[in-house]
Scaffold this motif. Structure first.
Motif, PDB file in Angstrom:
ATOM      1  N   GLU A  44     -18.251 -54.912  -2.374  1.00  6.71           N
ATOM      2  CA  GLU A  44     -19.414 -55.192  -1.544  1.00  6.71           C
ATOM      3  C   GLU A  44     -19.336 -54.472  -0.208  1.00  6.71           C
ATOM      4  OE1 GLU A  44     -19.822 -59.314  -0.482  1.00  6.71           O
ATOM      5  OE2 GLU A  44     -17.873 -59.394   0.519  1.00  6.71           O
ATOM      6  N   PHE A  45     -20.510 -54.157   0.297  1.00  6.72           N
ATOM      7  CA  PHE A  45     -20.635 -53.487   1.587  1.00  6.72           C
ATOM      8  C   PHE A  45     -20.235 -54.442   2.709  1.00  6.72           C
ATOM      9  CE2 PHE A  45     -22.286 -50.672   4.717  1.00  6.72           C
ATOM     10  CZ  PHE A  45     -22.946 -51.452   5.652  1.00  6.72           C
ATOM     11  N   VAL A  46     -19.520 -53.892   3.706  1.00 11.06           N
ATOM     12  CA  VAL A  46     -19.114 -54.682   4.867  1.00 11.06           C
ATOM     13  C   VAL A  46     -19.769 -54.150   6.139  1.00 11.06           C
ATOM     14  CG1 VAL A  46     -17.162 -55.398   6.293  1.00 11.06           C
ATOM     15  CG2 VAL A  46     -16.909 -55.278   3.796  1.00 11.06           C
ATOM     16  N   ALA A  47     -19.551 -52.866   6.414  1.00  9.93           N
ATOM     17  CA  ALA A  47     -20.076 -52.270   7.643  1.00  9.93           C
ATOM     18  C   ALA A  47     -20.067 -50.763   7.506  1.00  9.93           C
ATOM     19  CB  ALA A  47     -19.253 -52.692   8.852  1.00  9.93           C
ATOM     20  N   ALA A  48     -20.890 -50.112   8.315  1.00  9.22           N
ATOM     21  CA  ALA A  48     -20.955 -48.651   8.293  1.00  9.22           C
ATOM     22  C   ALA A  48     -21.308 -48.142   9.680  1.00  9.22           C
ATOM     23  CB  ALA A  48     -21.984 -48.176   7.278  1.00  9.22           C
ATOM     24  N   ILE A  49     -21.009 -46.869   9.902  1.00  9.81           N
ATOM     25  CA  ILE A  49     -21.317 -46.254  11.184  1.00  9.81           C
ATOM     26  C   ILE A  49     -21.686 -44.799  10.949  1.00  9.81           C
ATOM     27  CG2 ILE A  49     -18.912 -45.592  11.650  1.00  9.81           C
ATOM     28  CD1 ILE A  49     -19.436 -46.382  14.608  1.00  9.81           C
ATOM     29  N   MET A  50     -22.680 -44.341  11.669  1.00  5.76           N
ATOM     30  CA  MET A  50     -23.018 -42.925  11.630  1.00  5.76           C
ATOM     31  C   MET A  50     -22.059 -42.182  12.545  1.00  5.76           C
ATOM     32  SD  MET A  50     -25.312 -42.277   9.458  1.00  5.76           S
ATOM     33  CE  MET A  50     -25.546 -40.558   9.966  1.00  5.76           C
ATOM     34  N   TRP A  51     -21.379 -41.173  11.991  1.00  4.85           N
ATOM     35  CA  TRP A  51     -20.380 -40.465  12.778  1.00  4.85           C
ATOM     36  C   TRP A  51     -20.999 -39.810  14.012  1.00  4.85           C
ATOM     37  CZ3 TRP A  51     -15.270 -40.792  11.949  1.00  4.85           C
ATOM     38  CH2 TRP A  51     -14.454 -39.952  12.716  1.00  4.85           C
ATOM     39  N   SER A  52     -22.187 -39.263  13.856  1.00  7.30           N
ATOM     40  CA  SER A  52     -22.780 -38.492  14.947  1.00  7.30           C
ATOM     41  C   SER A  52     -23.263 -39.384  16.092  1.00  7.30           C
ATOM     42  CB  SER A  52     -23.949 -37.669  14.419  1.00  7.30           C
ATOM     43  OG  SER A  52     -24.898 -38.526  13.794  1.00  7.30           O
ATOM     44  N   THR A  53     -23.842 -40.543  15.771  1.00  5.54           N
ATOM     45  CA  THR A  53     -24.473 -41.368  16.804  1.00  5.54           C
ATOM     46  C   THR A  53     -23.697 -42.625  17.147  1.00  5.54           C
ATOM     47  OG1 THR A  53     -25.759 -42.639  15.196  1.00  5.54           O
ATOM     48  CG2 THR A  53     -26.743 -40.585  16.029  1.00  5.54           C
ATOM     49  N   GLY A  54     -22.812 -43.036  16.256  1.00 10.44           N
ATOM     50  CA  GLY A  54     -22.100 -44.292  16.461  1.00 10.44           C
ATOM     51  C   GLY A  54     -22.921 -45.522  16.123  1.00 10.44           C
ATOM     52  N   ARG A  55     -24.075 -45.325  15.515  1.00 10.67           N
ATOM     53  CA  ARG A  55     -24.926 -46.471  15.182  1.00 10.67           C
ATOM     54  C   ARG A  55     -24.307 -47.287  14.061  1.00 10.67           C
ATOM     55  NH1 ARG A  55     -29.063 -47.823  11.565  1.00 10.67           N
ATOM     56  NH2 ARG A  55     -28.838 -45.818  10.465  1.00 10.67           N
ATOM     57  N   PRO A  56     -24.103 -48.592  14.274  1.00 14.27           N
ATOM     58  CA  PRO A  56     -23.486 -49.433  13.245  1.00 14.27           C
ATOM     59  C   PRO A  56     -24.508 -50.190  12.403  1.00 14.27           C
ATOM     60  CG  PRO A  56     -23.496 -50.628  15.295  1.00 14.27           C
ATOM     61  CD  PRO A  56     -24.218 -49.319  15.550  1.00 14.27           C
ATOM     62  N   VAL A  57     -24.060 -50.550  11.219  1.00 15.24           N
ATOM     63  CA  VAL A  57     -24.817 -51.435  10.341  1.00 15.24           C
ATOM     64  C   VAL A  57     -23.823 -52.431   9.764  1.00 15.24           C
ATOM     65  CG1 VAL A  57     -26.175 -51.614   8.220  1.00 15.24           C
ATOM     66  CG2 VAL A  57     -26.528 -49.671   9.758  1.00 15.24           C
TER      67      VAL A  57
END
Length: 123
Positions: free
Chosen positions: A46-59
């Motif tokens: 299951e998905f826990v968390a993610a981040i865009m490398w370029s912007t640092g935007r988390p989900v």
């Protein structure tokens, strides 16, 4: 060749905190999404968390929102997952994953995976 190496998993008591890390090798990840998934025994990944490398935007997944913090260290090519207020239900193997493009929450959308690191939360 992309390689992801997780570290930091260990046994921790309920209510405690732990940080797991993922170091990425093999290319620049500027256009990549970096994610953490977890898999408990007998359950699906299951998905826990993610981040865009370029912007640092988390989900974040709803189950960890407000407790977990994902961040990236560009100089070290590392993505960290700080886990607070851990509960026994957080026990799982935690996997780092990477994909070009935007964040997705489905494991099959990710071509690159680490070997996983075990996090065990005792009650």
């Amino acid at each position: 060749q992309v390689r992801l190496v997780e570290s930091g998993g260990e046994l921790v008591q309920a209510g405690g905190s732990l940080t797991v890390s993922c170091t990425a090798f093999g290319r620049t990840f500027t256009t990549y999404a970096m994610s953490w998934f977890r898999q408990a025994p007998g359950k699906e990944r299951e998905f826990v968390a993610a981040i865009m490398w370029s912007t640092g935007r988390p989900v974040y997944a709803d189950s960890v929102k407000g407790r977990f913090i994902i961040s990236r260290d560009i100089a070290q090519n590392t993505v960290n997952l700080q886990m607070n207020s851990l509960q026994p239900e957080d026990t799982a193997v935690y996997y780092c994953a990477a994909r070009p493009g935007v964040i997705r929450v489905t494991p099959r959308e990710y071509p690159y995976w680490g070997q996983g690191t075990q996090v065990t939360v005792s009650s």
